[in-house]
Design an enzyme around this catalytic site. Structure first.
Site: not given
Length: 246
Positions: A170, A164-166
């Site tokens: 991360n 969801a939040d690449l």
């Protein structure tokens, strides 16, 4: 293999890996408990690193973002244990890890319920590595690293794992430049589609630019283009290796 086991608590429940040989209690999710023992170090995004009885772990308390945070910093609407953020991420990480994908191994997760709301926490194995953001700030991005990042993202996408939040915070690279992805909150498995896969890559690119990649000489040619080339090559190889549908 992660052996998920659930145990009830007075105000919620904990899911943990039974292969640990020990049952984590609520105190495992209390960062203040570890502090007097000198076992706490701060990470990014509210993550703290703790030295637990089963080894070094990353402890994250779930916080709301955006406009919702104005109503409550960390309380979520209750809709069942299986739908809590902590339990969903634990089970997704277990699935990914069992499939051989490089993620932080889930140790335990819990929710604490209060009426129609709950709060959650997640414990995962700590990975000793730098974030891609750190590598960028240190001027340590090169084509070889880019190719490894591209191939790793392709492995996740080929499996149907949507992050969801690449972003650059991360993605981890250890001392041997082995790549891992972390923070799969709100992530899920999806049918392989070009739209979400390309959106993931675009999000990563925006993250790198925001962190200053546009000021790095020949960033696109020396890092981003090799990343994309390795990604597309790996995805093509996965497609060719996949059995034909009947």
């Amino acid at each position: 293999m992660v052996q998920a086991q659930v145990q009830s608590t007075t105000d919620g429940a904990i899911v943990f890996d039974a292969a640990l040989g020990i049952s984590p209690g609520p105190e495992w999710f209390d960062a203040a408990r570890w502090a007097p023992l000198g076992r706490v170090a701060s990470g990014r995004g509210g993550v703290v690193f703790v030295d637990t009885p089963v080894g070094a772990c990353a402890l994250r308390h779930y916080h709301r973002g955006g406009l919702a945070a104005r109503l409550s910093a960390d309380a979520y609407l209750w809709s069942g244990a299986a739908r809590t953020r902590a339990f969903r991420e634990f089970r997704l990480l277990a699935r990914l890890a069992d499939s051989g994908l490089p993620v932080s191994l889930p140790v335990a997760a819990r929710y604490v319920r209060s009426g129609f709301a709950y709060r959650g926490d997640l414990l995962t194995r700590r990975i000793e590595a730098d974030t891609l953001a750190t590598r960028l700030s240190q001027g340590r991005l090169d084509a070889v690293l880019a190719q490894r990042v591209g191939r790793t993202i392709a492995r996740f996408h080929a499996f149907g794992a949507w992050h969801a939040d690449l972003n650059a915070h991360n993605i981890l690279a250890d001392a041997q430049d082995r790549i891992s992805l972390i923070d799969f909150d709100r992530g899920r498995l999806r049918k392989g589609q070009l739209a979400w896969q390309q959106a993931n890559l675009a999000r990563l690119h925006r993250s790198l630019v925001k962190l200053g990649a546009h000021r790095v000489q020949d960033f696109e040619a020396r890092f981003w283009h090799p990343l994309l080339a390795a990604y597309h090559e790996a995805m093509a190889a996965k497609a060719l290796a996949a059995p034909e549908s009947s």
